[in-house]
Each structure stands twice: as C-alpha cells, then as structure tokens.
Design a protein around this motif. Structure first.
Motif, PDB file in Angstrom:
ATOM      1  N   ARG A 197      53.042  49.321  38.276  1.00 23.29           N
ATOM      2  CA  ARG A 197      52.473  50.554  38.479  1.00 23.29           C
ATOM      3  C   ARG A 197      50.787  50.879  38.750  1.00 23.29           C
ATOM      4  N   ALA A 198      50.586  49.831  38.394  1.00 21.06           N
ATOM      5  CA  ALA A 198      48.550  49.515  39.261  1.00 21.06           C
ATOM      6  C   ALA A 198      48.996  49.596  40.421  1.00 21.06           C
ATOM      7  N   LEU A 199      49.925  48.945  41.040  1.00 19.83           N
ATOM      8  CA  LEU A 199      50.504  49.406  42.163  1.00 19.83           C
ATOM      9  C   LEU A 199      50.519  50.285  43.166  1.00 19.83           C
ATOM     10  N   THR A 200      51.672  50.971  42.338  1.00 20.49           N
ATOM     11  CA  THR A 200      52.649  51.795  42.892  1.00 20.49           C
ATOM     12  C   THR A 200      52.192  53.850  41.942  1.00 20.49           C
ATOM     13  N   THR A 201      52.943  53.809  41.460  1.00 20.71           N
ATOM     14  CA  THR A 201      52.308  54.884  40.440  1.00 20.71           C
ATOM     15  C   THR A 201      51.124  55.463  40.413  1.00 20.71           C
ATOM     16  N   ASP A 202      49.899  54.882  39.598  1.00 15.92           N
ATOM     17  CA  ASP A 202      48.375  54.047  39.017  1.00 15.92           C
ATOM     18  C   ASP A 202      48.175  54.859  40.484  1.00 15.92           C
ATOM     19  N   ALA A 203      48.397  54.527  41.827  1.00 15.52           N
ATOM     20  CA  ALA A 203      47.941  54.497  43.285  1.00 15.52           C
ATOM     21  C   ALA A 203      48.424  55.407  43.540  1.00 15.52           C
ATOM     22  N   GLY A 204      49.417  56.602  43.457  1.00 14.45           N
ATOM     23  CA  GLY A 204      49.242  57.560  44.011  1.00 14.45           C
ATOM     24  C   GLY A 204      50.936  57.225  45.136  1.00 14.45           C
ATOM     25  N   VAL A 205      51.818  56.390  44.902  1.00 16.93           N
ATOM     26  CA  VAL A 205      53.409  55.682  45.307  1.00 16.93           C
ATOM     27  C   VAL A 205      53.767  57.549  45.176  1.00 16.93           C
ATOM     28  N   ASP A 206      54.909  57.089  46.444  1.00 17.85           N
ATOM     29  CA  ASP A 206      55.724  58.648  46.012  1.00 17.85           C
ATOM     30  C   ASP A 206      57.180  57.778  46.111  1.00 17.85           C
ATOM     31  N   VAL A 207      57.686  57.498  46.952  1.00 17.30           N
ATOM     32  CA  VAL A 207      59.243  56.580  46.424  1.00 17.30           C
ATOM     33  C   VAL A 207      58.113  54.663  46.772  1.00 17.30           C
ATOM     34  N   LEU A 208      59.921  54.245  45.855  1.00 17.36           N
ATOM     35  CA  LEU A 208      59.641  52.532  45.856  1.00 17.36           C
ATOM     36  C   LEU A 208      60.523  52.155  45.981  1.00 17.36           C
ATOM     37  N   SER A 209      60.572  51.122  47.118  1.00 19.46           N
ATOM     38  CA  SER A 209      61.989  49.946  47.527  1.00 19.46           C
ATOM     39  C   SER A 209      61.661  49.113  46.398  1.00 19.46           C
ATOM     40  N   PHE A 210      62.484  48.496  45.165  1.00 15.48           N
ATOM     41  CA  PHE A 210      62.415  47.693  44.261  1.00 15.48           C
ATOM     42  C   PHE A 210      63.378  47.044  44.634  1.00 15.48           C
TER      43      PHE A 210
END
Length: 352
Positions: A197-210
């Motif tokens: 989440r430090a590289l996604t949610t917490d950094a402001g990413v809106d949508v992720l392809s996991f």
C-alpha cells in the motif's frame, strides 16, 4: 500421465515460465470440493475482498480476471471515456508487449513519452508527464485522462513511494487519474521492504492492476480499484471483455493463498535475491556488460551476438535489443542459487 519436460531445467526468459507454488496448488485442491455459486458469488471471492483490503485499505475492491493484459485494459477502459487518453512511458508494457490490446480491444489512445535520454530507467516523472499533458479542451486532440506507470518497470527498475507520490500528486493537480501496472508489484515492495500500500494507496494511486501469475499462481490477475470515484462499470466491462470467470473460486482461492500470509513476500524476495546474485555473478566476466541497475528480479546484459545464440541453445532467455545485443534475464520465485551459478558458469564458458 507422462512427464513431458525435465523438471530440473530452468531458464531465465520470464518469471511466467515458473510452475505453480505448492501452497497455491493446495489452495486450488481445497477449493475444488463441492459446488459453489458461479461468476464470483462464491465464498472464496467474497473472502478475497477482505484480503485485498488488508493490503490496500478499506476502500479497495478487487475484480479477478484471467491475465495481465485484461487487468490493464479493463482498468484503463473503466477510467476513461471514449474521447480520453492514457499517458505512459514509451517502454510501458501496455505500449510494447500487449499486441495493441489497449487500442484494439479497449479503444484507448496511448500518449507515449520517450524513455531514452531523460529517463533511461523507464520511469515517468512530473516533468515527463507534462510532455503529453496538454491540449485540454482541444477537440482535435484525445483528452489526457490517466497516467499509467509500471512498478517494477519494463526495464527492471523500481519506483520508490516518494516517486509514485510525486507522479500522483502532479497528475491529480492536472485533473488526471493514476493507474499502476503491478504485474510485479510484489517484487517492487519486497525490493524496497515496504508494504504494497505504500506504493499504491498511500501514494495516491487510483486503480491497480495486480499480478499473481508471475509470483506463483497458476493463472489470474486482478483489477483493484483504490479510489471508488476513479473507475466505473468494472463489473460490466469485465464481462464484455470476456474476463468474467464462471468458476472464479479457483482464481480467488489462489489470491487468498498468495496474500493472506507472507507467501507473496517470500516468493518475491527469492526472485529478487536471485536477480542480484546473477548480476554479481556475471558482472565481472570479460565480455559481459550489465548496463542497467538491478533493483528487483530482472537483469539486463549486453553480450556478443554469437555468444547469445549459443547460450540460447542451452537456456531460454530473450534478446531485448537486437541492435545493441542487450538481453534480459528474469529470475522467478523458484530460481535457486544452483540455477544461477550454473547459468553464470555457462556464460563464462561461452565467453572463454
């Protein structure tokens, strides 16, 4: 059934070449008992939502799909109107290795930024985004709407949390959304020793392809919406793009096995460690150049063409750039020290 391959033979072409982790095979076997409601209304897919929330926050919602190209195209289609476009690095996977799927299947215009010169590491920066973030309101230009980055990048480099946050802040200031292609997000997080989440949610990413396939799953990736306002109609887009699995429990059970504990981290650390070991093993061999930083599980090297051709008869790997002689070697969760050492010895032998 007769085994049709040598189980000891491993290559360095792709982490997709690896088999399935035994813990994930066991999860599939457990999920195989009895009947479950089809098309994602099963207990495994329901439980999966809590697993993704644990890693990415309470707002996260995941939609399993079959493959990584679909995860990217479904994500980007849900984030854009038909007149809108996606800014990405020229070297981004969505531009170089998806057979035109964003354009052909998704109808999405890609606005690419050259990655030679200012950004040989394959990363976008706020300044590079500005090269394509223009023409707002101009009816003659596809309207920029999304910035898409990959972590790890196609060049094997890793965005730090601060770098992702800088991209997201700048994009959001421009009224743009941010998509992250996370086919190897696990490797990036393991390399930096940070939560995903430090590289996604917490950094402001809106949508992720996991991504799950490259890190030990049999098949399956996921569209993960981190900002509910950033994507609409994922349910319907997934269906119209032929990505709604009838027996979705077998995808969801794999993700639960991968993510509910530390399997994802163990696998990523192993792949990354073998990437570093390989780079160190070949770096000082005369005739080998390692031109790019090795930050996760990818090693890029430059070899004489004849050496590459001989090695490829013994081990599987791909030529990255025919003009320069650059090749790419990928390590997987099941790559061992013995695998790396044997390959490095073969490199030295061919150059001897």
């Amino acid at each position: 059934m007769t085994l049709r391959h040598d189980p000891q033979l491993k290559g360095f072409a792709s982490d997709n070449y690896a088999g399935v982790h035994p813990e994930i095979l066991q999860a599939i076997a457990v999920a195989n008992g009895g009947h479950q409601i089809a098309y994602g209304d099963d207990v495994y897919t329901e439980a999966l939502q809590d697993v993704f929330k644990k890693h990415f926050g309470e707002q996260a919602q995941a939609w399993p799909v079959f493959n990584g190209t679909a995860a990217n195209v479904v994500s980007l289609r849900a984030m854009t109107a038909h007149w809108e476009a996606v800014i990405c690095a020229e070297t981004a996977h969505i531009n170089t290795d998806e057979g035109g799927a964003p354009e052909v299947a998704g109808g999405i215009k890609l606005l690419t930024v050259p990655t030679s010169g200012p950004t040989p590491d394959g990363k976008l920066t706020p300044e590079l985004i500005d090269r394509q973030a223009w023409g707002f309101g101009d009816v003659h230009r596809a309207q920029p709407r999304v910035v898409s980055i990959s972590n790890t990048t196609e060049l094997g480099t890793v965005y730090t949390p601060d770098e992702v946050a800088a991209v997201c802040a700048h994009a959001h200031d421009l009224g743009l959304l941010v998509h992250l292609d996370g086919s190897r997000l696990t490797n990036a997080a393991a390399a930096l020793d940070v939560p995903m989440r430090a590289l996604t949610t917490d950094a402001g990413v809106d949508v992720l392809s996991f991504g799950g396939t490259k890190i030990g799953m049999l098949y399956g990736e996921a569209v993960v919406v981190l900002n509910p306002e950033a994507a609409t109609g994922v349910d319907y887009i997934r269906k119209t793009f032929m990505q709604l699995s009838s027996k979705m429990r077998f995808v969801s059970a794999q993700f639960e096995a991968l993510l509910s504990g530390d399997l994802w981290l163990r696998n990523a650390r192993q792949a990354n460690a073998m990437g570093r070991r390989l780079a160190e093993a070949v770096r000082d061999i005369p005739g080998v150049e390692v031109p790019r930083p090795v930050e996760a599980n990818a090693v890029f090297a430059v070899l004489p063409k004849d050496v590459t051709e001989r090695l490829q008869k013994r081990f599987r790997f791909y030529t990255w750039n025919e003009a320069t002689g650059e090749v790419r070697w990928m390590c997987a969760f099941d790559t061992t020290e013995a695998d790396v050492d044997a390959f490095a010895a073969a490199v030295a032998e061919e150059l001897g």
